[in-house]
Design a protein around this motif. Structure first.
Motif, PDB file in Angstrom:
ATOM      1  N   LEU A  49       0.829  -1.211   0.000  1.00 26.34           N
ATOM      2  CA  LEU A  49       0.000   0.000   0.000  1.00 26.34           C
ATOM      3  C   LEU A  49       0.862   1.259   0.000  1.00 26.34           C
ATOM      4  CD1 LEU A  49      -2.831  -1.053   2.457  1.00 26.34           C
ATOM      5  CD2 LEU A  49      -3.028  -0.677   0.005  1.00 26.34           C
ATOM      6  N   TRP A  50       1.963   1.256   0.753  1.00 27.93           N
ATOM      7  CA  TRP A  50       2.862   2.417   0.773  1.00 27.93           C
ATOM      8  C   TRP A  50       3.465   2.672  -0.592  1.00 27.93           C
ATOM      9  CZ3 TRP A  50       5.984   0.805   5.686  1.00 27.93           C
ATOM     10  CH2 TRP A  50       5.300   1.199   6.831  1.00 27.93           C
ATOM     11  N   PRO A  55      -3.135   4.312  -2.629  1.00 25.61           N
ATOM     12  CA  PRO A  55      -3.563   3.183  -1.797  1.00 25.61           C
ATOM     13  C   PRO A  55      -5.031   2.796  -2.019  1.00 25.61           C
ATOM     14  CG  PRO A  55      -2.287   4.736  -0.498  1.00 25.61           C
ATOM     15  CD  PRO A  55      -2.516   5.370  -1.834  1.00 25.61           C
ATOM     16  N   SER A  56      -5.884   3.788  -2.252  1.00 28.43           N
ATOM     17  CA  SER A  56      -7.298   3.463  -2.464  1.00 28.43           C
ATOM     18  C   SER A  56      -7.498   2.678  -3.759  1.00 28.43           C
ATOM     19  CB  SER A  56      -8.155   4.734  -2.463  1.00 28.43           C
ATOM     20  OG  SER A  56      -7.736   5.610  -3.476  1.00 28.43           O
ATOM     21  N   GLN A  58      -5.242   0.687  -5.030  1.00 30.87           N
ATOM     22  CA  GLN A  58      -4.706  -0.647  -4.752  1.00 30.87           C
ATOM     23  C   GLN A  58      -5.768  -1.487  -4.048  1.00 30.87           C
ATOM     24  OE1 GLN A  58      -1.571  -2.184  -5.550  1.00 30.87           O
ATOM     25  NE2 GLN A  58      -2.844  -3.882  -4.926  1.00 30.87           N
TER      26      GLN A  58
END
Length: 182
Positions: A49-50, A55-56, A58
């Motif tokens: 995620l980083w 991230p959203s 992903q």
């Protein structure tokens, strides 16, 4: 010499035990037959995620791949990712009394030291009480009543934006958003 050998043996046994327990934690979702991306050791899925551009996005990609309910790991801590609206309604509205506690983090704990505790950093029974107090404010009827007012405010903002765009200069949109929300 014998004491040192025994000490090293104990340390080795402790390290091996720790590694086995640590690895075993990543079987949480497999044991429950819940799909999800494969975690990396120590980071879980947080590193992915980083490193993602968004991230959203992903999480949305994983939702397409694994379904509306799947599991990821924050370190070794398992988290359910739920995008099924019916399931969320069941948990947050119909079964709310069974789920009053929220996840704590270092940030939340630091905020809770002061006297000013609000809905976003309240925990446990305090959070449950505050949520029950504020819940009627966002009923469907009240939101429908506020809709014309919100639309008028948005229309006023949209009337002002062309003035700024014609100047071709940078401007602080934060001030406009602040006026919109007030």
């Amino acid at each position: 010499m014998l004491f040192t050998l025994i000490l090293y043996s104990i340390i080795l046994i402790l390290i091996i035990t720790y590694i086995i327990v640590y690895i075993k934690q990543y079987e949480y979702f497999k044991a429950r037959q819940i799909p999800g991306p494969t975690p990396s050791y120590f980071y879980g899925n947080v590193k992915t995620l980083w490193n993602a551009k968004s991230p959203s996005r992903q999480l949305a990609e994983w939702s397409k791949q694994f379904g509306k309910i799947y599991g990821i790991f924050e370190g070794t801590r398992p988290h359910y990712i739920v995008s099924d609206v019916d399931f969320l309604q069941e948990v947050f509205i119909k079964q709310f009394s069974h789920f009053p506690i929220r996840k704590t983090s270092l940030f939340t704990k630091a905020l809770n030291r002061g006297k000013r505790i609000h809905l976003f950093n309240a925990l446990g029974t305090r959070w449950k009480r505050q949520r029950n107090v504020i819940n009627p404010t966002f009923s469907a009827i009240k939101l429908k009543q506020m809709s014309p007012l919100i639309n008028n405010c948005i229309n006023e903002l949209m009337k002002k934006l062309p003035d700024y765009s014609e100047k071709y200069e940078d401007f602080n949109i934060y001030a406009l958003y602040k006026r919109l929300t007030i």
